[in-house]
Design a protein around this motif. Structure first.
Motif, PDB file in Angstrom:
ATOM      1  N   VAL A 112       4.619  -3.533   4.832  1.00 28.67           N
ATOM      2  CA  VAL A 112       3.835  -3.658   3.610  1.00 28.67           C
ATOM      3  C   VAL A 112       2.717  -4.650   3.875  1.00 28.67           C
ATOM      4  CG1 VAL A 112       3.903  -4.452   1.197  1.00 28.67           C
ATOM      5  CG2 VAL A 112       5.817  -3.151   2.139  1.00 28.67           C
ATOM      6  N   LEU A 113       1.568  -4.421   3.246  1.00 25.53           N
ATOM      7  CA  LEU A 113       0.470  -5.376   3.311  1.00 25.53           C
ATOM      8  C   LEU A 113      -0.359  -5.281   2.038  1.00 25.53           C
ATOM      9  CD1 LEU A 113      -2.472  -3.837   3.913  1.00 25.53           C
ATOM     10  CD2 LEU A 113      -1.432  -3.561   6.146  1.00 25.53           C
ATOM     11  N   VAL A 114      -1.187  -6.281   1.837  1.00 21.02           N
ATOM     12  CA  VAL A 114      -2.160  -6.258   0.750  1.00 21.02           C
ATOM     13  C   VAL A 114      -3.518  -6.152   1.425  1.00 21.02           C
ATOM     14  CG1 VAL A 114      -3.149  -7.513  -1.197  1.00 21.02           C
ATOM     15  CG2 VAL A 114      -0.688  -7.668  -0.732  1.00 21.02           C
ATOM     16  N   PRO A 118      -9.122   2.062   2.550  1.00 19.26           N
ATOM     17  CA  PRO A 118     -10.006   2.766   3.487  1.00 19.26           C
ATOM     18  C   PRO A 118      -9.907   2.241   4.923  1.00 19.26           C
ATOM     19  CG  PRO A 118     -11.163   2.344   1.446  1.00 19.26           C
ATOM     20  CD  PRO A 118      -9.851   1.598   1.360  1.00 19.26           C
ATOM     21  N   TYR A 119      -9.673   0.950   5.095  1.00 18.10           N
ATOM     22  CA  TYR A 119      -9.533   0.396   6.442  1.00 18.10           C
ATOM     23  C   TYR A 119      -8.147   0.698   7.024  1.00 18.10           C
ATOM     24  CZ  TYR A 119      -9.283  -2.790  10.377  1.00 18.10           C
ATOM     25  OH  TYR A 119      -9.122  -3.310  11.634  1.00 18.10           O
ATOM     26  N   TYR A 120      -7.097   0.394   6.275  1.00 16.48           N
ATOM     27  CA  TYR A 120      -5.731   0.486   6.801  1.00 16.48           C
ATOM     28  C   TYR A 120      -5.176   1.904   6.841  1.00 16.48           C
ATOM     29  CZ  TYR A 120      -5.565  -4.573   6.925  1.00 16.48           C
ATOM     30  OH  TYR A 120      -5.818  -5.884   7.229  1.00 16.48           O
ATOM     31  N   SER A 121      -5.800   2.851   6.164  1.00 13.74           N
ATOM     32  CA  SER A 121      -5.292   4.228   6.183  1.00 13.74           C
ATOM     33  C   SER A 121      -5.359   4.826   7.591  1.00 13.74           C
ATOM     34  CB  SER A 121      -6.053   5.106   5.189  1.00 13.74           C
ATOM     35  OG  SER A 121      -7.408   5.228   5.555  1.00 13.74           O
ATOM     36  N   ARG A 122      -6.280   4.373   8.421  1.00 17.11           N
ATOM     37  CA  ARG A 122      -6.356   4.892   9.797  1.00 17.11           C
ATOM     38  C   ARG A 122      -5.111   4.579  10.614  1.00 17.11           C
ATOM     39  NH1 ARG A 122     -11.086   1.084  12.180  1.00 17.11           N
ATOM     40  NH2 ARG A 122     -11.494   0.680   9.996  1.00 17.11           N
ATOM     41  N   PHE A 123      -4.328   3.590  10.145  1.00 13.18           N
ATOM     42  CA  PHE A 123      -3.086   3.229  10.832  1.00 13.18           C
ATOM     43  C   PHE A 123      -1.861   3.855  10.154  1.00 13.18           C
ATOM     44  CE2 PHE A 123      -6.116  -0.300  11.218  1.00 13.18           C
ATOM     45  CZ  PHE A 123      -6.312  -0.273  12.587  1.00 13.18           C
ATOM     46  N   GLY A 124      -2.105   4.634   9.093  1.00 13.94           N
ATOM     47  CA  GLY A 124      -1.018   5.303   8.396  1.00 13.94           C
ATOM     48  C   GLY A 124      -0.587   4.647   7.090  1.00 13.94           C
ATOM     49  N   PHE A 125      -1.211   3.557   6.696  1.00 17.51           N
ATOM     50  CA  PHE A 125      -0.856   2.885   5.450  1.00 17.51           C
ATOM     51  C   PHE A 125      -1.378   3.676   4.257  1.00 17.51           C
ATOM     52  CE2 PHE A 125      -0.468  -0.516   8.503  1.00 17.51           C
ATOM     53  CZ  PHE A 125       0.625  -1.231   8.036  1.00 17.51           C
ATOM     54  N   THR A 142      -1.750  -2.839  -2.732  1.00 18.21           N
ATOM     55  CA  THR A 142      -0.451  -2.878  -2.068  1.00 18.21           C
ATOM     56  C   THR A 142      -0.286  -1.584  -1.285  1.00 18.21           C
ATOM     57  OG1 THR A 142       0.494  -4.239  -3.837  1.00 18.21           O
ATOM     58  CG2 THR A 142       2.041  -3.080  -2.398  1.00 18.21           C
ATOM     59  N   LEU A 143      -0.187  -1.726   0.019  1.00 20.16           N
ATOM     60  CA  LEU A 143      -0.116  -0.583   0.929  1.00 20.16           C
ATOM     61  C   LEU A 143       1.174  -0.652   1.742  1.00 20.16           C
ATOM     62  CD1 LEU A 143      -3.767  -0.776   2.332  1.00 20.16           C
ATOM     63  CD2 LEU A 143      -2.970   0.477   0.312  1.00 20.16           C
ATOM     64  N   MET A 144       1.635   0.525   2.176  1.00 23.65           N
ATOM     65  CA  MET A 144       2.868   0.571   2.954  1.00 23.65           C
ATOM     66  C   MET A 144       2.785   1.653   4.021  1.00 23.65           C
ATOM     67  SD  MET A 144       6.841   0.900   1.665  1.00 23.65           S
ATOM     68  CE  MET A 144       6.556   2.390   0.727  1.00 23.65           C
ATOM     69  N   LEU A 145       3.402   1.358   5.134  1.00 25.40           N
ATOM     70  CA  LEU A 145       3.624   2.321   6.210  1.00 25.40           C
ATOM     71  C   LEU A 145       5.137   2.440   6.352  1.00 25.40           C
ATOM     72  CD1 LEU A 145       2.802   4.091   8.605  1.00 25.40           C
ATOM     73  CD2 LEU A 145       2.595   2.004   9.972  1.00 25.40           C
TER      74      LEU A 145
END
Length: 168
Positions: A112-114, A118-125, A142-145
């Protein structure tokens, strides 16, 4: 050219200076810092990027968390920082990619990260509407992979500190 290696106890001061430079003193007021208080990071996932002269270019750390009553331990990513003079060189991407790979190999359930989707989606979040960070976090950030296979218990609930043991 930079290389990735573990953050050592002797790196603590320089890593904290980098975080101060990147985020300023207000970083301690963020909800994610409350989740890190009084806990050690997960040493096997704490990484730095250094240049050929040994200068610190970037750093990333992960922390043990628990989401709701879900089984297993999950991770909180952050902070991640790249020195302002080294941004745009792929250092952050390399740190995130290696951190995710290590977490996946160590059988953590999710990260999980905050941050900005658009930036973190490239890593699957992806946005995690079922996961609640402590206030005053914007739920849209709040994003999660989730590494779990389809059909696994969904991760739902508040994020809290992990107070169990971890040996990864």
């Amino acid at each position: 050219m930079t290389t990735l290696s573990p953050i050592l106890p002797s790196d603590h001061e320089s890593v904290e200076r980098l975080y101060d430079l990147a985020f300023g003193p207000g970083r301690y007021d963020l909800s994610s810092y409350r989740l890190r208080e009084s806990l050690p990071d997960i040493a096997s996932l704490a990484l730095k990027s250094v240049d050929g002269d040994g200068g610190l270019c970037g750093a990333i750390r992960f922390w043990p968390i628990r989401i709701g009553d879900c089984d297993g331990m999950q991770l909180l990513l952050g902070p991640i920082a790249v020195h302002p003079t080294r941004q745009g060189e792929g250092i952050g991407c390399a740190l995130i990619t290696e951190g995710i790979d290590r977490a996946r190999r160590a059988d953590y359930r999710a990260i999980v990260l905050v941050g900005d989707e658009p930036y973190y989606s490239r890593f699957g979040f992806r946005k995690a509407p079922s996961v609640t960070m402590p206030a005053p976090t914007n739920p849209e950030r709040t994003l999660m992979l989730d590494f779990a296979a389809t059909g696994t218990q969904p991760l739902i609930g508040p994020v809290r500190q992990w107070r169990g043991t971890h040996s990864v």
